[in-house]
Scaffold this motif. Structure first.
Motif, PDB file in Angstrom:
ATOM      1  N   THR A  12      -2.371   9.918  -1.136  1.00 32.64           N
ATOM      2  CA  THR A  12      -2.807   8.923  -0.155  1.00 32.64           C
ATOM      3  C   THR A  12      -4.128   8.317  -0.600  1.00 32.64           C
ATOM      4  OG1 THR A  12      -1.714  10.155   1.592  1.00 32.64           O
ATOM      5  CG2 THR A  12      -3.389   8.569   2.268  1.00 32.64           C
ATOM      6  N   VAL A  13      -4.187   7.013  -0.568  1.00 32.72           N
ATOM      7  CA  VAL A  13      -5.404   6.290  -0.917  1.00 32.72           C
ATOM      8  C   VAL A  13      -6.137   5.954   0.372  1.00 32.72           C
ATOM      9  CG1 VAL A  13      -6.328   4.248  -2.056  1.00 32.72           C
ATOM     10  CG2 VAL A  13      -4.257   5.318  -2.939  1.00 32.72           C
ATOM     11  N   THR A  14      -7.420   6.259   0.431  1.00 37.09           N
ATOM     12  CA  THR A  14      -8.178   5.978   1.649  1.00 37.09           C
ATOM     13  C   THR A  14      -8.686   4.545   1.634  1.00 37.09           C
ATOM     14  OG1 THR A  14     -10.214   6.787   0.630  1.00 37.09           O
ATOM     15  CG2 THR A  14      -8.940   8.368   1.912  1.00 37.09           C
ATOM     16  N   HIS A  15      -8.462   3.872   2.708  1.00 36.37           N
ATOM     17  CA  HIS A  15      -8.959   2.517   2.913  1.00 36.37           C
ATOM     18  C   HIS A  15      -9.827   2.583   4.162  1.00 36.37           C
ATOM     19  CE1 HIS A  15      -6.070   0.959  -0.008  1.00 36.37           C
ATOM     20  NE2 HIS A  15      -5.149   1.697   0.581  1.00 36.37           N
ATOM     21  N   GLU A  16     -11.052   3.061   4.002  1.00 32.86           N
ATOM     22  CA  GLU A  16     -11.926   3.313   5.151  1.00 32.86           C
ATOM     23  C   GLU A  16     -12.169   2.077   5.996  1.00 32.86           C
ATOM     24  OE1 GLU A  16     -15.487   5.303   3.961  1.00 32.86           O
ATOM     25  OE2 GLU A  16     -14.374   6.764   2.760  1.00 32.86           O
ATOM     26  N   ALA A  45      -8.983  -9.885   9.793  1.00 29.48           N
ATOM     27  CA  ALA A  45      -9.939  -8.928   9.242  1.00 29.48           C
ATOM     28  C   ALA A  45      -9.203  -7.756   8.585  1.00 29.48           C
ATOM     29  CB  ALA A  45     -10.873  -8.422  10.337  1.00 29.48           C
ATOM     30  N   ALA A  46      -8.133  -7.299   9.209  1.00 32.03           N
ATOM     31  CA  ALA A  46      -7.351  -6.197   8.664  1.00 32.03           C
ATOM     32  C   ALA A  46      -6.680  -6.587   7.349  1.00 32.03           C
ATOM     33  CB  ALA A  46      -6.310  -5.737   9.682  1.00 32.03           C
ATOM     34  N   VAL A  47      -6.163  -7.806   7.272  1.00 34.23           N
ATOM     35  CA  VAL A  47      -5.526  -8.282   6.047  1.00 34.23           C
ATOM     36  C   VAL A  47      -6.538  -8.315   4.907  1.00 34.23           C
ATOM     37  CG1 VAL A  47      -4.579 -10.356   4.938  1.00 34.23           C
ATOM     38  CG2 VAL A  47      -3.628  -9.552   7.094  1.00 34.23           C
ATOM     39  N   PHE A  48      -7.715  -8.851   5.163  1.00 32.76           N
ATOM     40  CA  PHE A  48      -8.735  -8.904   4.119  1.00 32.76           C
ATOM     41  C   PHE A  48      -9.190  -7.505   3.707  1.00 32.76           C
ATOM     42  CE2 PHE A  48      -9.435 -13.393   5.440  1.00 32.76           C
ATOM     43  CZ  PHE A  48      -9.271 -13.964   4.189  1.00 32.76           C
ATOM     44  N   ALA A  49      -9.369  -6.612   4.670  1.00 33.19           N
ATOM     45  CA  ALA A  49      -9.796  -5.248   4.354  1.00 33.19           C
ATOM     46  C   ALA A  49      -8.731  -4.517   3.538  1.00 33.19           C
ATOM     47  CB  ALA A  49     -10.101  -4.481   5.641  1.00 33.19           C
ATOM     48  N   LEU A  50      -7.479  -4.668   3.928  1.00 28.47           N
ATOM     49  CA  LEU A  50      -6.391  -4.015   3.215  1.00 28.47           C
ATOM     50  C   LEU A  50      -6.226  -4.587   1.809  1.00 28.47           C
ATOM     51  CD1 LEU A  50      -4.204  -1.885   3.389  1.00 28.47           C
ATOM     52  CD2 LEU A  50      -2.729  -3.566   4.491  1.00 28.47           C
ATOM     53  N   ALA A  51      -6.295  -5.892   1.682  1.00 30.82           N
ATOM     54  CA  ALA A  51      -6.185  -6.531   0.361  1.00 30.82           C
ATOM     55  C   ALA A  51      -7.332  -6.098  -0.546  1.00 30.82           C
ATOM     56  CB  ALA A  51      -6.159  -8.043   0.505  1.00 30.82           C
ATOM     57  N   ASP A  52      -8.541  -6.041  -0.007  1.00 32.79           N
ATOM     58  CA  ASP A  52      -9.688  -5.588  -0.799  1.00 32.79           C
ATOM     59  C   ASP A  52      -9.516  -4.140  -1.235  1.00 32.79           C
ATOM     60  OD1 ASP A  52     -10.967  -8.018  -0.634  1.00 32.79           O
ATOM     61  OD2 ASP A  52     -12.307  -7.435   1.010  1.00 32.79           O
ATOM     62  N   GLY A  53      -9.037  -3.297  -0.342  1.00 33.91           N
ATOM     63  CA  GLY A  53      -8.815  -1.890  -0.679  1.00 33.91           C
ATOM     64  C   GLY A  53      -7.776  -1.713  -1.762  1.00 33.91           C
ATOM     65  N   ILE A  54      -6.696  -2.475  -1.680  1.00 30.81           N
ATOM     66  CA  ILE A  54      -5.639  -2.383  -2.690  1.00 30.81           C
ATOM     67  C   ILE A  54      -6.154  -2.858  -4.043  1.00 30.81           C
ATOM     68  CG2 ILE A  54      -3.410  -3.336  -3.411  1.00 30.81           C
ATOM     69  CD1 ILE A  54      -2.657  -3.369  -0.390  1.00 30.81           C
ATOM     70  N   THR A  55      -6.828  -3.994  -4.069  1.00 30.09           N
ATOM     71  CA  THR A  55      -7.326  -4.520  -5.351  1.00 30.09           C
ATOM     72  C   THR A  55      -8.405  -3.623  -5.942  1.00 30.09           C
ATOM     73  OG1 THR A  55      -8.843  -6.008  -4.190  1.00 30.09           O
ATOM     74  CG2 THR A  55      -6.729  -6.920  -4.893  1.00 30.09           C
ATOM     75  N   ASP A  56      -9.267  -3.049  -5.116  1.00 31.75           N
ATOM     76  CA  ASP A  56     -10.285  -2.116  -5.624  1.00 31.75           C
ATOM     77  C   ASP A  56      -9.627  -0.913  -6.290  1.00 31.75           C
ATOM     78  OD1 ASP A  56     -12.299  -3.757  -4.719  1.00 31.75           O
ATOM     79  OD2 ASP A  56     -12.764  -2.536  -2.939  1.00 31.75           O
ATOM     80  N   GLU A  57      -8.586  -0.399  -5.661  1.00 32.80           N
ATOM     81  CA  GLU A  57      -7.874   0.752  -6.210  1.00 32.80           C
ATOM     82  C   GLU A  57      -7.193   0.392  -7.530  1.00 32.80           C
ATOM     83  OE1 GLU A  57      -6.978   4.622  -6.489  1.00 32.80           O
ATOM     84  OE2 GLU A  57      -8.148   3.767  -4.861  1.00 32.80           O
ATOM     85  N   ARG A  74       0.829  -1.205   0.000  1.00 33.08           N
ATOM     86  CA  ARG A  74       0.000   0.000   0.000  1.00 33.08           C
ATOM     87  C   ARG A  74       0.864   1.256   0.000  1.00 33.08           C
ATOM     88  NH1 ARG A  74      -2.379   1.051   5.401  1.00 33.08           N
ATOM     89  NH2 ARG A  74      -0.217   1.632   5.612  1.00 33.08           N
ATOM     90  N   ASP A  75       1.880   1.296   0.858  1.00 32.35           N
ATOM     91  CA  ASP A  75       2.761   2.455   0.934  1.00 32.35           C
ATOM     92  C   ASP A  75       3.501   2.685  -0.378  1.00 32.35           C
ATOM     93  OD1 ASP A  75       1.935   2.729   3.554  1.00 32.35           O
ATOM     94  OD2 ASP A  75       3.767   1.870   4.414  1.00 32.35           O
ATOM     95  N   HIS A  76       3.981   1.618  -0.992  1.00 29.70           N
ATOM     96  CA  HIS A  76       4.688   1.722  -2.268  1.00 29.70           C
ATOM     97  C   HIS A  76       3.747   2.249  -3.360  1.00 29.70           C
ATOM     98  CE1 HIS A  76       7.660   0.794  -5.328  1.00 29.70           C
ATOM     99  NE2 HIS A  76       6.725   0.159  -6.000  1.00 29.70           N
ATOM    100  N   TYR A  77       2.534   1.745  -3.387  1.00 33.69           N
ATOM    101  CA  TYR A  77       1.544   2.191  -4.368  1.00 33.69           C
ATOM    102  C   TYR A  77       1.246   3.673  -4.187  1.00 33.69           C
ATOM    103  CZ  TYR A  77      -2.828   2.583  -6.928  1.00 33.69           C
ATOM    104  OH  TYR A  77      -3.804   2.986  -7.796  1.00 33.69           O
ATOM    105  N   GLU A  78       1.065   4.094  -2.927  1.00 33.41           N
ATOM    106  CA  GLU A  78       0.773   5.498  -2.655  1.00 33.41           C
ATOM    107  C   GLU A  78       1.939   6.397  -3.048  1.00 33.41           C
ATOM    108  OE1 GLU A  78      -0.344   5.565   1.466  1.00 33.41           O
ATOM    109  OE2 GLU A  78      -2.409   5.017   1.032  1.00 33.41           O
TER     110      GLU A  78
END
Length: 78
Positions: free
Chosen positions: A27-31, A52-64, A17-21
């Motif tokens: 900054t990409v928001t991952h609410e 739960a955090a891993v799934f939320a973060l992975a979903d946010g990255i792939t959505d972006e 996420r940090d590398h992508y940003e």
């Protein structure tokens, strides 16, 4: 997966996420991820919290990434 492995995966996803940003320049928001309040350094949190955090973060990255791919499609033909 053991808790230690899950925390390691969580840390790797945070680096992605940090590398992508950095490359995108904003900054990409991952609410959903932010609302959980679990960071890779939160070793006192439970395994379930990190999962739960891993799934939320992975979903946010792939959505972006998916939204970025949709914007780059060219209408011109060769």
């Amino acid at each position: 997966m053991k808790k230690q492995e899950l925390i390691h995966l969580h840390g790797l996803l945070a680096q992605v996420r940090d590398h992508y940003e950095e490359n995108k320049g904003e900054t990409v928001t991952h609410e959903r991820y932010t609302d959980l309040g679990v960071k890779p350094t939160s070793i006192h949190k439970s395994k379930t919290d990190h999962k739960a955090a891993v799934f939320a973060l992975a979903d946010g990255i792939t959505d972006e990434l998916e939204s970025e791919d949709a914007e780059r499609v060219s209408a011109a033909a060769d």
